[in-house]
Write a protein that holds these residues in place. Structure first.
Motif, mmCIF file in Angstrom:
data_model
loop_
_atom_site.group_PDB
_atom_site.id
_atom_site.type_symbol
_atom_site.label_atom_id
_atom_site.label_comp_id
_atom_site.label_asym_id
_atom_site.label_seq_id
_atom_site.Cartn_x
_atom_site.Cartn_y
_atom_site.Cartn_z
ATOM 1 N N ASP A 21 7.401 -4.366 -7.032
ATOM 2 C CA ASP A 21 8.158 -3.441 -6.051
ATOM 3 C C ASP A 21 9.547 -3.180 -6.455
ATOM 4 N N LYS A 60 -0.530 4.167 -8.211
ATOM 5 C CA LYS A 60 0.081 3.099 -7.673
ATOM 6 C C LYS A 60 0.883 2.215 -8.376
ATOM 7 N N ASP A 94 7.875 4.881 6.492
ATOM 8 C CA ASP A 94 7.157 3.628 7.499
ATOM 9 C C ASP A 94 6.743 4.478 8.543
ATOM 10 N N ASN A 96 3.874 3.440 10.243
ATOM 11 C CA ASN A 96 3.313 2.599 11.111
ATOM 12 C C ASN A 96 3.496 2.875 12.595
ATOM 13 N N ARG A 326 5.177 5.929 0.476
ATOM 14 C CA ARG A 326 4.093 4.771 0.976
ATOM 15 C C ARG A 326 3.172 5.414 1.805
ATOM 16 N N ASP A 328 0.114 5.581 1.403
ATOM 17 C CA ASP A 328 -1.229 5.075 1.676
ATOM 18 C C ASP A 328 -1.156 3.479 2.192
ATOM 19 N N GLU A 329 0.123 3.264 2.778
ATOM 20 C CA GLU A 329 0.088 1.795 3.312
ATOM 21 C C GLU A 329 -0.013 1.612 4.578
ATOM 22 N N TYR A 331 -1.522 0.851 8.124
ATOM 23 C CA TYR A 331 -2.864 0.010 8.268
ATOM 24 C C TYR A 331 -3.980 1.090 8.788
ATOM 25 N N ASN A 334 -4.674 2.669 5.092
ATOM 26 C CA ASN A 334 -5.369 1.659 4.215
ATOM 27 C C ASN A 334 -5.798 1.857 2.841
ATOM 28 N N GLY A 335 -5.185 2.864 2.233
ATOM 29 C CA GLY A 335 -5.608 3.313 1.060
ATOM 30 C C GLY A 335 -6.619 4.232 0.906
#
Length: 379
Positions: A21, A60, A94, A96, A326, A328-329, A331, A334-335
Protein backbone atom coordinates in the motif's frame (compact mmCIF):
# COMPACT_ATOMS: atom_id res chain seq x y z
CA UNK A 1 19.38 -17.82 -0.01
CA UNK A 2 16.54 -16.33 1.98
CA UNK A 3 15.26 -12.85 1.25
CA UNK A 4 16.44 -11.51 4.60
CA UNK A 5 19.92 -12.95 4.05
CA UNK A 6 20.00 -11.43 0.58
CA UNK A 7 19.07 -8.01 1.94
CA UNK A 8 21.65 -8.23 4.72
CA UNK A 9 24.32 -9.31 2.23
CA UNK A 10 23.76 -6.13 0.24
CA UNK A 11 23.43 -3.92 3.32
CA UNK A 12 19.70 -3.26 2.91
CA UNK A 13 18.00 -2.79 6.27
CA UNK A 14 14.40 -3.39 5.20
CA UNK A 15 12.67 -5.07 2.30
CA UNK A 16 11.72 -2.28 -0.13
CA UNK A 17 8.96 -4.47 -1.59
CA UNK A 18 7.32 -5.41 1.70
CA UNK A 19 4.62 -2.72 1.59
CA UNK A 20 1.86 -3.19 -0.94
CA UNK A 21 0.00 0.00 0.00
CA UNK A 22 1.49 3.32 -1.08
CA UNK A 23 0.09 4.98 2.05
CA UNK A 24 2.44 2.96 4.27
CA UNK A 25 5.36 2.52 1.86
CA UNK A 26 8.27 4.47 3.35
CA UNK A 27 10.47 3.84 0.31
CA UNK A 28 7.90 5.49 -1.93
CA UNK A 29 7.31 8.38 0.47
CA UNK A 30 10.97 9.15 1.07
CA UNK A 31 12.64 8.32 -2.24
CA UNK A 32 10.09 8.14 -5.04
CA UNK A 33 7.25 10.55 -4.41
CA UNK A 34 9.14 13.53 -5.85
CA UNK A 35 11.27 11.76 -8.43
CA UNK A 36 9.45 8.76 -9.94
CA UNK A 37 6.41 9.53 -12.09
CA UNK A 38 3.73 7.88 -14.15
CA UNK A 39 4.41 8.26 -17.91
CA UNK A 40 1.31 10.45 -18.22
CA UNK A 41 2.07 12.46 -15.06
CA UNK A 42 1.97 15.85 -16.76
CA UNK A 43 -1.53 15.19 -18.10
CA UNK A 44 -2.77 13.81 -14.80
CA UNK A 45 -1.30 16.53 -12.60
CA UNK A 46 -1.95 19.40 -14.99
CA UNK A 47 -1.38 23.05 -14.10
CA UNK A 48 -2.20 23.90 -10.46
CA UNK A 49 -3.11 27.45 -11.41
CA UNK A 50 -5.85 26.07 -13.69
CA UNK A 51 -7.13 22.84 -12.12
CA UNK A 52 -8.51 20.39 -14.66
CA UNK A 53 -10.14 16.99 -14.56
CA UNK A 54 -8.20 13.79 -15.26
CA UNK A 55 -9.36 10.17 -15.33
CA UNK A 56 -6.92 7.33 -14.65
CA UNK A 57 -7.80 3.65 -14.95
CA UNK A 58 -5.60 1.00 -13.41
CA UNK A 59 -5.58 -2.52 -12.07
CA UNK A 60 -5.64 -3.09 -8.34
CA UNK A 61 -2.15 -2.45 -7.00
CA UNK A 62 -1.00 -0.63 -10.13
CA UNK A 63 -0.26 2.64 -8.32
CA UNK A 64 -3.46 4.71 -8.31
CA UNK A 65 -3.10 5.56 -4.63
CA UNK A 66 0.56 6.42 -5.23
CA UNK A 67 -0.55 8.92 -7.87
CA UNK A 68 -3.04 10.43 -5.43
CA UNK A 69 -0.35 10.84 -2.79
CA UNK A 70 2.01 12.34 -5.36
CA UNK A 71 -0.60 14.86 -6.48
CA UNK A 72 -1.25 15.88 -2.87
CA UNK A 73 2.47 16.23 -2.12
CA UNK A 74 3.18 18.29 -5.23
CA UNK A 75 0.19 20.52 -4.54
CA UNK A 76 1.51 21.02 -1.00
CA UNK A 77 4.83 22.14 -2.50
CA UNK A 78 2.97 24.42 -4.91
CA UNK A 79 0.96 25.97 -2.06
CA UNK A 80 4.13 26.61 -0.07
CA UNK A 81 5.72 28.37 -3.05
CA UNK A 82 2.60 30.27 -4.15
CA UNK A 83 0.68 31.43 -1.05
CA UNK A 84 -1.55 33.72 -3.14
CA UNK A 85 -2.34 31.07 -5.77
CA UNK A 86 -2.90 27.99 -3.66
CA UNK A 87 -4.98 24.94 -4.53
CA UNK A 88 -7.62 23.69 -2.12
CA UNK A 89 -7.32 19.89 -2.02
CA UNK A 90 -10.34 17.75 -1.15
CA UNK A 91 -9.58 14.03 -0.64
CA UNK A 92 -12.65 12.04 -1.66
CA UNK A 93 -11.23 8.59 -0.98
CA UNK A 94 -13.25 7.35 2.00
CA UNK A 95 -16.83 6.98 0.86
CA UNK A 96 -17.99 4.74 3.71
CA UNK A 97 -19.31 7.52 6.00
CA UNK A 98 -21.38 9.00 3.19
CA UNK A 99 -22.67 5.62 2.06
CA UNK A 100 -23.59 4.75 5.65
CA UNK A 101 -25.78 7.82 6.02
CA UNK A 102 -27.23 7.36 2.55
CA UNK A 103 -28.13 3.75 3.27
CA UNK A 104 -29.86 4.70 6.52
CA UNK A 105 -32.43 6.69 4.53
CA UNK A 106 -33.96 3.51 3.15
CA UNK A 107 -36.13 0.79 4.61
CA UNK A 108 -34.57 -2.28 6.19
CA UNK A 109 -35.76 -4.36 3.25
CA UNK A 110 -34.00 -2.18 0.69
CA UNK A 111 -30.83 -1.89 2.79
CA UNK A 112 -30.22 -5.59 2.33
CA UNK A 113 -29.78 -5.03 -1.41
CA UNK A 114 -26.75 -2.81 -2.16
CA UNK A 115 -27.73 -2.63 -5.82
CA UNK A 116 -31.13 -1.20 -4.93
CA UNK A 117 -29.55 1.31 -2.56
CA UNK A 118 -26.94 2.52 -5.04
CA UNK A 119 -29.50 2.73 -7.84
CA UNK A 120 -30.84 5.78 -5.98
CA UNK A 121 -27.43 7.48 -5.75
CA UNK A 122 -27.28 10.64 -7.85
CA UNK A 123 -24.86 13.39 -8.83
CA UNK A 124 -26.09 15.75 -6.12
CA UNK A 125 -25.20 13.14 -3.51
CA UNK A 126 -21.60 13.27 -4.72
CA UNK A 127 -21.62 17.07 -4.70
CA UNK A 128 -23.05 17.11 -1.17
CA UNK A 129 -20.26 14.79 -0.01
CA UNK A 130 -17.56 16.89 -1.71
CA UNK A 131 -19.00 20.10 -0.28
CA UNK A 132 -19.11 18.53 3.18
CA UNK A 133 -15.43 17.59 2.99
CA UNK A 134 -14.46 20.99 1.61
CA UNK A 135 -16.53 23.09 4.02
CA UNK A 136 -15.43 21.06 7.04
CA UNK A 137 -11.81 21.62 6.02
CA UNK A 138 -12.46 25.33 5.43
CA UNK A 139 -14.00 25.78 8.87
CA UNK A 140 -11.15 23.83 10.48
CA UNK A 141 -8.60 26.08 8.82
CA UNK A 142 -10.47 29.29 9.63
CA UNK A 143 -10.70 28.28 13.29
CA UNK A 144 -7.14 26.98 13.36
CA UNK A 145 -8.10 23.53 14.66
CA UNK A 146 -4.80 21.96 15.66
CA UNK A 147 -5.82 18.32 15.50
CA UNK A 148 -7.19 18.59 11.96
CA UNK A 149 -4.94 17.29 9.18
CA UNK A 150 -5.71 18.15 5.59
CA UNK A 151 -3.63 17.38 2.49
CA UNK A 152 -1.63 20.23 0.96
CA UNK A 153 -2.80 22.58 3.74
CA UNK A 154 -0.38 25.08 5.22
CA UNK A 155 0.00 25.23 8.99
CA UNK A 156 -1.19 28.78 9.62
CA UNK A 157 -4.94 29.54 9.90
CA UNK A 158 -6.65 31.28 7.01
CA UNK A 159 -7.05 35.05 7.27
CA UNK A 160 -10.79 35.71 7.38
CA UNK A 161 -10.35 39.50 7.54
CA UNK A 162 -10.13 39.53 3.74
CA UNK A 163 -13.75 38.38 3.41
CA UNK A 164 -16.48 40.95 2.84
CA UNK A 165 -19.89 40.88 4.51
CA UNK A 166 -21.64 38.73 1.92
CA UNK A 167 -18.79 36.21 1.88
CA UNK A 168 -18.88 35.93 5.67
CA UNK A 169 -22.58 35.20 5.37
CA UNK A 170 -21.78 32.57 2.72
CA UNK A 171 -19.24 30.90 5.00
CA UNK A 172 -21.76 30.73 7.84
CA UNK A 173 -24.46 29.42 5.50
CA UNK A 174 -22.13 26.77 4.08
CA UNK A 175 -21.17 25.77 7.62
CA UNK A 176 -24.81 25.34 8.60
CA UNK A 177 -25.51 23.05 5.66
CA UNK A 178 -22.22 21.19 5.23
CA UNK A 179 -19.90 21.35 8.24
CA UNK A 180 -19.66 17.72 9.36
CA UNK A 181 -16.84 17.92 11.88
CA UNK A 182 -17.08 15.64 14.90
CA UNK A 183 -14.29 17.43 16.76
CA UNK A 184 -16.73 19.68 18.61
CA UNK A 185 -20.40 20.37 19.15
CA UNK A 186 -21.84 21.75 15.90
CA UNK A 187 -23.63 24.63 17.61
CA UNK A 188 -20.54 25.62 19.58
CA UNK A 189 -18.38 25.34 16.48
CA UNK A 190 -20.75 27.54 14.45
CA UNK A 191 -20.75 30.15 17.22
CA UNK A 192 -16.95 30.10 17.29
CA UNK A 193 -16.90 30.59 13.54
CA UNK A 194 -19.37 33.47 13.77
CA UNK A 195 -17.26 35.22 16.39
CA UNK A 196 -14.11 34.57 14.37
CA UNK A 197 -15.72 36.22 11.35
CA UNK A 198 -16.97 39.11 13.48
CA UNK A 199 -20.60 38.67 12.44
CA UNK A 200 -23.31 39.99 14.76
CA UNK A 201 -26.68 38.24 14.87
CA UNK A 202 -28.57 40.37 17.39
CA UNK A 203 -30.83 41.67 14.62
CA UNK A 204 -32.12 38.14 14.12
CA UNK A 205 -33.95 38.39 17.45
CA UNK A 206 -36.24 41.19 16.27
CA UNK A 207 -39.32 38.95 16.16
CA UNK A 208 -38.77 37.80 19.74
CA UNK A 209 -38.28 41.43 20.77
CA UNK A 210 -41.59 42.35 19.11
CA UNK A 211 -43.39 39.54 20.90
CA UNK A 212 -41.93 40.49 24.28
CA UNK A 213 -42.67 44.19 23.72
CA UNK A 214 -46.30 43.62 22.73
CA UNK A 215 -46.82 41.28 25.68
CA UNK A 216 -45.28 43.84 28.06
CA UNK A 217 -47.39 46.68 26.64
CA UNK A 218 -50.62 44.72 26.98
CA UNK A 219 -49.87 43.67 30.55
CA UNK A 220 -48.74 47.19 31.47
CA UNK A 221 -51.92 48.67 30.03
CA UNK A 222 -54.03 46.26 32.04
CA UNK A 223 -52.10 47.01 35.24
CA UNK A 224 -52.01 50.81 34.84
CA UNK A 225 -55.57 51.25 33.70
CA UNK A 226 -56.92 48.83 36.24
CA UNK A 227 -58.62 46.80 33.60
CA UNK A 228 -58.17 43.40 35.17
CA UNK A 229 -61.58 42.46 33.90
CA UNK A 230 -60.07 42.71 30.43
CA UNK A 231 -58.47 39.36 31.13
CA UNK A 232 -61.95 37.90 30.95
CA UNK A 233 -62.21 38.99 27.32
CA UNK A 234 -60.44 37.65 24.27
CA UNK A 235 -58.78 40.90 23.15
CA UNK A 236 -55.65 40.89 25.35
CA UNK A 237 -54.87 37.39 24.17
CA UNK A 238 -55.48 38.33 20.55
CA UNK A 239 -53.10 41.29 20.90
CA UNK A 240 -50.39 39.15 22.50
CA UNK A 241 -50.83 36.44 19.86
CA UNK A 242 -50.52 39.07 17.12
CA UNK A 243 -47.27 40.26 18.68
CA UNK A 244 -45.83 36.76 18.57
CA UNK A 245 -47.11 36.06 15.06
CA UNK A 246 -43.85 37.09 13.27
CA UNK A 247 -41.85 34.79 15.53
CA UNK A 248 -44.24 31.92 14.94
CA UNK A 249 -44.16 32.47 11.19
CA UNK A 250 -40.34 32.47 11.11
CA UNK A 251 -40.28 29.35 13.26
CA UNK A 252 -42.59 27.50 10.87
CA UNK A 253 -40.78 28.80 7.79
CA UNK A 254 -37.31 27.72 8.90
CA UNK A 255 -38.54 24.44 10.36
CA UNK A 256 -39.86 23.61 6.91
CA UNK A 257 -36.57 24.64 5.28
CA UNK A 258 -34.59 22.64 7.84
CA UNK A 259 -36.72 19.58 7.13
CA UNK A 260 -36.13 19.98 3.40
CA UNK A 261 -32.36 20.28 3.86
CA UNK A 262 -32.23 17.26 6.16
CA UNK A 263 -34.32 15.24 3.71
CA UNK A 264 -32.38 16.19 0.57
CA UNK A 265 -28.79 16.00 1.86
CA UNK A 266 -28.93 12.24 2.09
CA UNK A 267 -25.20 11.64 2.54
CA UNK A 268 -24.83 13.96 5.53
CA UNK A 269 -25.54 13.88 9.24
CA UNK A 270 -28.27 16.48 9.75
CA UNK A 271 -30.73 17.33 12.52
CA UNK A 272 -33.76 19.55 12.02
CA UNK A 273 -33.48 21.40 15.39
CA UNK A 274 -29.88 22.42 14.69
CA UNK A 275 -30.59 23.51 11.13
CA UNK A 276 -33.67 25.50 12.17
CA UNK A 277 -31.88 27.20 15.05
CA UNK A 278 -28.91 28.22 12.92
CA UNK A 279 -30.99 29.40 9.96
CA UNK A 280 -33.02 31.58 12.31
CA UNK A 281 -29.83 33.27 13.51
CA UNK A 282 -29.41 35.02 10.18
CA UNK A 283 -30.93 38.52 10.26
CA UNK A 284 -34.18 38.94 8.35
CA UNK A 285 -33.63 39.30 4.64
CA UNK A 286 -30.07 37.94 4.54
CA UNK A 287 -31.17 34.56 3.26
CA UNK A 288 -33.82 35.81 0.85
CA UNK A 289 -32.97 34.47 -2.60
CA UNK A 290 -30.00 32.48 -1.31
CA UNK A 291 -29.61 28.89 -2.56
CA UNK A 292 -30.16 26.05 -0.14
CA UNK A 293 -29.97 22.29 -0.81
CA UNK A 294 -33.72 21.84 -0.44
CA UNK A 295 -34.42 19.89 -3.64
CA UNK A 296 -33.30 16.66 -5.24
CA UNK A 297 -31.48 18.55 -7.98
CA UNK A 298 -28.02 19.85 -8.81
CA UNK A 299 -28.76 23.54 -9.41
CA UNK A 300 -28.66 24.53 -5.74
CA UNK A 301 -25.52 22.47 -5.22
CA UNK A 302 -23.69 24.22 -8.03
CA UNK A 303 -24.75 27.55 -6.53
CA UNK A 304 -23.35 26.48 -3.15
CA UNK A 305 -20.16 25.32 -4.89
CA UNK A 306 -19.87 28.74 -6.54
CA UNK A 307 -20.18 30.38 -3.12
CA UNK A 308 -17.41 28.18 -1.77
CA UNK A 309 -15.18 28.99 -4.72
CA UNK A 310 -15.80 32.71 -4.27
CA UNK A 311 -14.76 32.54 -0.63
CA UNK A 312 -11.66 30.49 -1.47
CA UNK A 313 -10.58 32.89 -4.22
CA UNK A 314 -10.62 35.74 -1.72
CA UNK A 315 -8.56 33.62 0.68
CA UNK A 316 -5.89 33.03 -1.97
CA UNK A 317 -6.95 29.78 -3.65
CA UNK A 318 -6.88 29.56 -7.43
CA UNK A 319 -9.04 26.46 -7.53
CA UNK A 320 -10.17 23.20 -5.98
CA UNK A 321 -8.80 19.73 -6.71
CA UNK A 322 -10.88 16.70 -5.69
CA UNK A 323 -8.95 13.43 -5.42
CA UNK A 324 -11.26 10.45 -6.00
CA UNK A 325 -9.73 7.10 -5.10
CA UNK A 326 -10.47 3.68 -3.55
CA UNK A 327 -13.96 3.49 -5.02
CA UNK A 328 -13.82 -0.30 -4.93
CA UNK A 329 -13.21 -0.46 -1.17
CA UNK A 330 -16.47 0.74 0.48
CA UNK A 331 -18.25 -2.13 2.21
CA UNK A 332 -21.39 -1.46 0.19
CA UNK A 333 -19.43 -1.91 -3.05
CA UNK A 334 -17.01 -4.63 -1.94
CA UNK A 335 -15.17 -4.72 -5.26
CA UNK A 336 -18.26 -5.35 -7.39
CA UNK A 337 -17.91 -3.82 -10.85
CA UNK A 338 -21.65 -3.25 -11.23
CA UNK A 339 -21.87 -1.53 -7.86
CA UNK A 340 -18.84 0.63 -8.67
CA UNK A 341 -20.58 1.60 -11.86
CA UNK A 342 -23.74 2.59 -9.99
CA UNK A 343 -21.65 4.67 -7.59
CA UNK A 344 -19.32 6.41 -10.04
CA UNK A 345 -21.38 6.83 -13.21
CA UNK A 346 -23.44 9.77 -11.81
CA UNK A 347 -20.16 11.60 -11.21
CA UNK A 348 -19.17 11.38 -14.87
CA UNK A 349 -21.20 14.46 -15.61
CA UNK A 350 -19.81 16.90 -18.13
CA UNK A 351 -20.95 19.98 -16.21
CA UNK A 352 -19.23 18.84 -13.02
CA UNK A 353 -16.03 17.62 -14.65
CA UNK A 354 -15.65 20.87 -16.60
CA UNK A 355 -16.79 23.21 -13.86
CA UNK A 356 -14.50 26.28 -13.87
CA UNK A 357 -11.89 26.25 -11.13
CA UNK A 358 -12.60 22.62 -10.23
CA UNK A 359 -10.31 19.72 -11.07
CA UNK A 360 -11.58 16.21 -10.37
CA UNK A 361 -8.86 13.56 -10.41
CA UNK A 362 -10.62 10.22 -10.84
CA UNK A 363 -8.41 7.22 -10.05
CA UNK A 364 -10.59 4.29 -11.03
CA UNK A 365 -10.26 0.51 -11.37
CA UNK A 366 -9.66 -0.70 -14.91
CA UNK A 367 -12.88 -2.75 -14.78
CA UNK A 368 -14.79 0.50 -15.18
CA UNK A 369 -12.84 1.37 -18.32
CA UNK A 370 -14.25 -1.67 -20.08
CA UNK A 371 -17.77 -0.70 -19.05
CA UNK A 372 -17.18 2.86 -20.16
CA UNK A 373 -16.08 1.67 -23.60
CA UNK A 374 -19.45 -0.03 -24.04
CA UNK A 375 -21.43 3.15 -23.47
CA UNK A 376 -22.99 4.88 -26.47
CA UNK A 377 -22.68 8.51 -27.49
CA UNK A 378 -25.68 9.56 -25.43
CA UNK A 379 -23.74 8.71 -22.26
Amino acid sequence: MRIQEFLQHHGIATNPFADEDAQTDLVFKTACIRSVYHPAWDKIYGDPSEPATAVVFGEKGSGKTAIRLQIARHLADHNADHPQQQVFVVPYDDLNPFLDRFRERFSARRRRRPDRVLSQWHLWDHIDAILALAVTQLVDRLLGVRDARHPAARDEPLDCTMLDGSQKRDVLLLAVCYDQSTADNRLKRWQQLRRKLGVSVWMSYWDIAVGVAVTAIVLAAIALLGGWNWLLTVWPYVAIAAGWLPCGWRLLKWTWKAWQIARCTRTLRQTIPFLRRMLMRFPAGQLEGQPLPVRAATDDRYAMLDKLQGVLRTLGFAGIVVLVDRVDEPYLVNGSTDLMRALIWPMLDNKLLKHPGLGVKLLLPSDLERLLDREDRDF
